[in-house]
Write a protein that holds these residues in place. Sequence first.
Motif, mmCIF file in Angstrom:
data_model
loop_
_atom_site.group_PDB
_atom_site.id
_atom_site.type_symbol
_atom_site.label_atom_id
_atom_site.label_comp_id
_atom_site.label_asym_id
_atom_site.label_seq_id
_atom_site.Cartn_x
_atom_site.Cartn_y
_atom_site.Cartn_z
ATOM 1 N N VAL A 141 0.844 -1.199 0.000
ATOM 2 C CA VAL A 141 0.000 0.000 0.000
ATOM 3 C C VAL A 141 0.877 1.246 0.000
ATOM 4 O O VAL A 141 0.647 2.203 -0.766
ATOM 5 N N GLU A 142 1.887 1.255 0.852
ATOM 6 C CA GLU A 142 2.794 2.410 0.943
ATOM 7 C C GLU A 142 3.535 2.651 -0.364
ATOM 8 O O GLU A 142 3.835 3.796 -0.713
ATOM 9 N N GLN A 143 3.819 1.570 -1.094
ATOM 10 C CA GLN A 143 4.549 1.701 -2.360
ATOM 11 C C GLN A 143 3.645 1.982 -3.550
ATOM 12 O O GLN A 143 4.118 2.072 -4.681
ATOM 13 N N GLY A 144 2.348 2.099 -3.316
ATOM 14 C CA GLY A 144 1.411 2.390 -4.401
ATOM 15 C C GLY A 144 1.100 1.201 -5.275
ATOM 16 O O GLY A 144 0.606 1.366 -6.398
ATOM 17 N N GLN A 145 1.344 0.002 -4.787
ATOM 18 C CA GLN A 145 1.025 -1.204 -5.560
ATOM 19 C C GLN A 145 -0.407 -1.683 -5.283
ATOM 20 O O GLN A 145 -1.074 -2.184 -6.180
ATOM 21 N N LEU A 146 -0.830 -1.539 -4.039
ATOM 22 C CA LEU A 146 -2.216 -1.823 -3.680
ATOM 23 C C LEU A 146 -2.922 -0.514 -3.373
ATOM 24 O O LEU A 146 -2.299 0.453 -2.932
ATOM 25 N N ARG A 147 -4.235 -0.479 -3.585
ATOM 26 C CA ARG A 147 -5.015 0.733 -3.344
ATOM 27 C C ARG A 147 -4.947 1.130 -1.869
ATOM 28 O O ARG A 147 -4.774 0.290 -0.986
ATOM 29 N N THR A 148 -5.117 2.400 -1.601
ATOM 30 C CA THR A 148 -5.047 2.893 -0.225
ATOM 31 C C THR A 148 -6.177 2.350 0.636
ATOM 32 O O THR A 148 -6.066 2.334 1.869
ATOM 33 N N ASP A 149 -7.274 1.911 0.022
ATOM 34 C CA ASP A 149 -8.379 1.353 0.813
ATOM 35 C C ASP A 149 -8.250 -0.165 0.996
ATOM 36 O O ASP A 149 -9.148 -0.804 1.559
ATOM 37 N N ALA A 150 -7.150 -0.746 0.532
ATOM 38 C CA ALA A 150 -6.939 -2.189 0.713
ATOM 39 C C ALA A 150 -6.697 -2.474 2.195
ATOM 40 O O ALA A 150 -5.843 -1.851 2.827
ATOM 41 N N ASP A 151 -7.446 -3.391 2.744
ATOM 42 C CA ASP A 151 -7.350 -3.750 4.160
ATOM 43 C C ASP A 151 -6.330 -4.883 4.325
ATOM 44 O O ASP A 151 -6.567 -6.008 3.858
ATOM 45 N N PRO A 152 -5.186 -4.634 4.971
ATOM 46 C CA PRO A 152 -4.156 -5.678 5.122
ATOM 47 C C PRO A 152 -4.660 -6.938 5.815
ATOM 48 O O PRO A 152 -4.255 -8.052 5.454
ATOM 49 N N ASP A 153 -5.521 -6.771 6.817
ATOM 50 C CA ASP A 153 -6.026 -7.944 7.532
ATOM 51 C C ASP A 153 -6.941 -8.780 6.633
ATOM 52 O O ASP A 153 -6.863 -10.012 6.623
ATOM 53 N N ARG A 154 -7.805 -8.113 5.902
ATOM 54 C CA ARG A 154 -8.699 -8.823 4.975
ATOM 55 C C ARG A 154 -7.894 -9.514 3.885
ATOM 56 O O ARG A 154 -8.173 -10.661 3.532
ATOM 57 N N PHE A 155 -6.901 -8.821 3.360
ATOM 58 C CA PHE A 155 -6.034 -9.400 2.334
ATOM 59 C C PHE A 155 -5.363 -10.664 2.860
ATOM 60 O O PHE A 155 -5.354 -11.711 2.206
ATOM 61 N N THR A 156 -4.791 -10.572 4.069
ATOM 62 C CA THR A 156 -4.054 -11.695 4.650
ATOM 63 C C THR A 156 -4.958 -12.887 4.918
ATOM 64 O O THR A 156 -4.612 -14.033 4.605
ATOM 65 N N ARG A 157 -6.144 -12.635 5.497
ATOM 66 C CA ARG A 157 -7.078 -13.727 5.780
ATOM 67 C C ARG A 157 -7.527 -14.418 4.507
ATOM 68 O O ARG A 157 -7.585 -15.655 4.431
ATOM 69 N N THR A 158 -7.853 -13.623 3.499
ATOM 70 C CA THR A 158 -8.359 -14.187 2.250
ATOM 71 C C THR A 158 -7.284 -15.002 1.543
ATOM 72 O O THR A 158 -7.550 -16.097 1.028
ATOM 73 N N LEU A 159 -6.065 -14.479 1.526
ATOM 74 C CA LEU A 159 -4.979 -15.201 0.873
ATOM 75 C C LEU A 159 -4.666 -16.496 1.614
ATOM 76 O O LEU A 159 -4.473 -17.550 0.993
ATOM 77 N N ALA A 160 -4.630 -16.445 2.947
ATOM 78 C CA ALA A 160 -4.352 -17.654 3.726
ATOM 79 C C ALA A 160 -5.391 -18.735 3.445
ATOM 80 O O ALA A 160 -5.049 -19.915 3.268
ATOM 81 N N ALA A 161 -6.653 -18.342 3.386
ATOM 82 C CA ALA A 161 -7.721 -19.312 3.109
ATOM 83 C C ALA A 161 -7.595 -19.874 1.695
ATOM 84 O O ALA A 161 -7.798 -21.073 1.468
ATOM 85 N N ALA A 162 -7.246 -19.019 0.749
ATOM 86 C CA ALA A 162 -7.110 -19.466 -0.639
ATOM 87 C C ALA A 162 -5.953 -20.452 -0.790
ATOM 88 O O ALA A 162 -6.072 -21.469 -1.475
ATOM 89 N N LEU A 163 -4.831 -20.165 -0.141
ATOM 90 C CA LEU A 163 -3.670 -21.067 -0.227
ATOM 91 C C LEU A 163 -3.974 -22.405 0.443
ATOM 92 O O LEU A 163 -3.618 -23.468 -0.091
ATOM 93 N N ALA A 164 -4.620 -22.352 1.610
ATOM 94 C CA ALA A 164 -4.980 -23.600 2.286
ATOM 95 C C ALA A 164 -5.932 -24.419 1.428
ATOM 96 O O ALA A 164 -5.817 -25.651 1.335
ATOM 97 N N GLY A 165 -6.868 -23.740 0.781
ATOM 98 C CA GLY A 165 -7.812 -24.430 -0.095
ATOM 99 C C GLY A 165 -7.125 -25.074 -1.284
ATOM 100 O O GLY A 165 -7.432 -26.214 -1.654
ATOM 101 N N GLN A 166 -6.194 -24.362 -1.874
ATOM 102 C CA GLN A 166 -5.457 -24.919 -3.012
ATOM 103 C C GLN A 166 -4.641 -26.131 -2.583
ATOM 104 O O GLN A 166 -4.577 -27.144 -3.301
#
Length: 221
Positions: A141-166
């Motif tokens: 987010v700080e580097q301008g790669q993700l939008r400023t409204d991107a929620d780090p906690d939501r991102f992390t939870r969603t990615l963790a669930a997706a990786l576990a599912g895969q």
Amino acid sequence: MARQQERARRTRAAIIRSAAVEFGKSGYAAASLNRILEGSRATKGAMYFHFDSKEDLARAVLETAVERYRASAERWITRTDLGALDILHGMIDEMALRLEHDIIVQAEYRLIIEPDFYRDVQTGGGRILGRATRMLTVRAVEQGQLRTDADPDRFTRTLAAALAGQRYMVDLFGGGADLRARFQEALEVIVEAMATPEWAEKFRKDGWQARARLEDLGLGL
């Protein structure tokens, strides 16, 4: 004295490695101490010198796996030559590579789904990976790669669930599925939903700039 200590270290490492093979193949309850001894070429006396029980041995495998997760995460997040999302991709790619080739990490994945070790999920490799992911998300987010409204906690939870599912789906269906490709796919879907237009345009042209290498994993115990 130094030679004896080195011999003891090697014996302990061989027992842990053999235990990881056995736990990864048979699970905890069905694991055989005799097969672990055969695989390690250690004596029963040597095993009980280092470990009090099968549970103690299993926890040594879990601790060794956590050390590997921690070393991998630290090596990636301290890099300064890449943007945060490329570092995240490299770290996740390495985790997939370890799940395919590292018997210690494979055994940890098998052990933490056993009733005896449910609590270890809270302190295991997944937690280390989650903390590193959140840190890199904030950096993105700080580097301008993700939008400023991107929620780090939501991102992390969603990615963790997706990786576990895969990981689960690869185990369930087998068929030579490429876990690294599946992990990359999960990451891309989530990143593209939160990326800035500028990063997305650059990514379409350049792709990922980091990828793990088997020779960098240090798979010797």
